[in-house]
Design a protein around this motif. Structure first.
Motif, mmCIF file in Angstrom:
data_model
loop_
_atom_site.group_PDB
_atom_site.id
_atom_site.type_symbol
_atom_site.label_atom_id
_atom_site.label_comp_id
_atom_site.label_asym_id
_atom_site.label_seq_id
_atom_site.Cartn_x
_atom_site.Cartn_y
_atom_site.Cartn_z
ATOM 1 N N ILE A 1 0.794 -1.240 0.071
ATOM 2 C CA ILE A 1 0.109 0.143 0.058
ATOM 3 C C ILE A 1 0.863 1.383 0.057
ATOM 4 O O ILE A 1 0.595 2.173 -0.744
ATOM 5 C CB ILE A 1 -0.915 -0.180 1.227
ATOM 6 N N GLY A 2 1.855 1.167 0.911
ATOM 7 C CA GLY A 2 2.859 2.317 0.876
ATOM 8 C C GLY A 2 3.337 2.708 -0.474
ATOM 9 O O GLY A 2 3.563 3.759 -0.926
ATOM 10 N N GLY B 1 2.539 1.415 -3.492
ATOM 11 C CA GLY B 1 1.489 1.916 -4.345
ATOM 12 C C GLY B 1 0.963 3.394 -4.441
ATOM 13 O O GLY B 1 0.793 4.188 -5.254
ATOM 14 N N LEU B 2 0.773 3.877 -2.952
ATOM 15 C CA LEU B 2 0.544 5.331 -2.697
ATOM 16 C C LEU B 2 1.702 6.111 -3.293
ATOM 17 O O LEU B 2 1.365 7.128 -4.020
ATOM 18 C CB LEU B 2 0.339 5.613 -1.297
ATOM 19 N N ALA B 3 2.759 5.610 -3.367
ATOM 20 C CA ALA B 3 3.943 6.556 -3.990
ATOM 21 C C ALA B 3 3.848 6.803 -5.226
ATOM 22 O O ALA B 3 3.913 7.802 -5.867
ATOM 23 C CB ALA B 3 5.349 5.942 -3.479
ATOM 24 N N ILE C 1 0.908 6.450 -7.031
ATOM 25 C CA ILE C 1 -0.307 7.151 -7.455
ATOM 26 C C ILE C 1 0.089 8.557 -7.208
ATOM 27 O O ILE C 1 -0.388 9.565 -8.170
ATOM 28 C CB ILE C 1 -1.594 6.742 -6.413
ATOM 29 N N LEU C 2 0.946 9.254 -6.026
ATOM 30 C CA LEU C 2 1.273 10.455 -5.801
ATOM 31 C C LEU C 2 2.099 11.092 -7.007
ATOM 32 O O LEU C 2 1.703 12.110 -7.277
ATOM 33 C CB LEU C 2 1.906 10.533 -4.581
ATOM 34 N N ILE D 1 0.602 3.573 7.684
ATOM 35 C CA ILE D 1 0.085 4.276 6.361
ATOM 36 C C ILE D 1 0.346 5.693 6.275
ATOM 37 O O ILE D 1 0.762 6.411 5.308
ATOM 38 C CB ILE D 1 -1.172 3.536 5.938
ATOM 39 N N SER D 2 -0.196 6.295 7.263
ATOM 40 C CA SER D 2 -0.396 7.695 7.250
ATOM 41 C C SER D 2 1.049 8.373 7.569
ATOM 42 O O SER D 2 1.314 9.545 6.365
ATOM 43 C CB SER D 2 -0.914 8.445 8.613
ATOM 44 N N LEU E 1 2.512 8.059 3.836
ATOM 45 C CA LEU E 1 2.170 8.800 2.899
ATOM 46 C C LEU E 1 2.806 10.142 3.154
ATOM 47 O O LEU E 1 2.962 10.701 1.996
ATOM 48 C CB LEU E 1 0.668 8.886 2.930
ATOM 49 N N ASP F 1 6.112 10.052 1.555
ATOM 50 C CA ASP F 1 5.767 9.742 0.022
ATOM 51 C C ASP F 1 5.503 11.157 -0.723
ATOM 52 O O ASP F 1 6.166 11.268 -1.825
ATOM 53 C CB ASP F 1 4.576 8.829 -0.088
ATOM 54 N N SER G 1 8.202 12.608 -3.203
ATOM 55 C CA SER G 1 7.720 12.702 -4.670
ATOM 56 C C SER G 1 7.712 13.989 -5.029
ATOM 57 O O SER G 1 8.138 14.246 -6.333
ATOM 58 C CB SER G 1 5.963 12.246 -4.590
#
Length: 250
Positions: free
Chosen positions: A53-54, A56-58, A60-61, A139-140, A143, A146, A150
């Motif tokens: 998830i971490g 994946g968020l990177a 998406i960001l 996760i927070s 994020l 990230d 990013s």
């Protein structure tokens, strides 16, 4: 379509792509170390999922930020002046991210150095004074970092090429490499407790670098990664020496 074909047959574009992929992978090491240390504090059954998830968020960001390149570039324009120096949104984001890394690394070092004797996180027995890490909290925090990495990554990419498709490919390849390396790196860190302290030291150095960059002091990344590689090599020799001594004892 003609635009993409023109890019595909341009040798300079392939050179830019290779350079950008290398840069994105190297910059992703910082993020990966942080994710590995953080997710290793979660229960076993949640660790791999949190890493996916971490990372994946990177992805998406970074892809989302690529869609707002014109706005991202404006983040480098000064918006406030303090003590005769102008600070942009990018500067303030880097400083905030650096301070967060310093706080987090210092806190983790404290928990590793000053653990209760009744518990040991490396044996699956959390210490009484160890901070409780929840899945949502992990996760927070991932994020948040990230976002910092990013923005820094995209601004650097914009300075290297003006072609958005090249940036998208480089980001996807780099994040894929992170995804493949995440679990092996996390296991290596978990199985070698002394590596944790070294990794936390790296995070503190990266945090100081982000703060320095935010104040306009450019620190060549090559120096940072050379120091990290040298320290890792020395620790590798220490691990081989300890293994050799254990074999002699047995």
């Amino acid at each position: 379509m003609d635009y993409l074909i023109q890019l595909a047959v341009d040798p300079t574009v392939w050179v830019a792509l290779a350079t950008l992929i290398t840069m994105e992978v190297v910059l992703g090491i910082d993020n990966l170390i942080f994710i590995s240390i953080l997710t290793n504090k979660l229960p076993k059954h949640q660790q791999a999922r949190a890493r996916r998830i971490g990372i994946g968020l990177a992805l998406i960001l970074r892809l989302g930020l690529l869609g707002t390149v014109a706005w991202i570039v404006q983040l480098t324009e000064p918006v406030v002046e303090l003590f005769g120096k102008g600070f942009s949104w990018k500067d303030m984001i880097l400083i905030a991210g650096g301070l967060f890394l310093l706080w987090k690394a210092t806190k983790e070092i404290h928990h590793n150095v000053d653990r209760e004797p009744e518990g040991d996180m490396f044996e699956g027995k959390p210490a009484k004074n160890a901070a409780v890490m929840t899945f949502t909290s992990a996760i927070s925090q991932i994020l948040l970092l990230d976002l910092v990495f990013s923005i820094d990554s995209i601004i650097t990419a914009v300075g290297m090429t003006e072609h958005i498709p090249i940036m998208v490919i480089a980001v996807i390849v780099a994040v894929t490499v992170m995804l493949l390396a995440a679990n092996p790196l996390a296991r290596f860190i978990q199985n070698n407790p002394t590596i944790v302290m070294l990794a936390l030291g790296f995070l503190m150095m990266i945090g100081m670098t982000l703060i320095a960059e935010g104040f306009g002091v450019h620190v060549p990344k090559g120096y940072i990664y050379a120091a990290m590689a040298f320290s890792a090599a020395i620790e590798g020799l220490n691990m081989l020496a300890r293994r050799s001594r254990r074999k002699q004892v047995t």
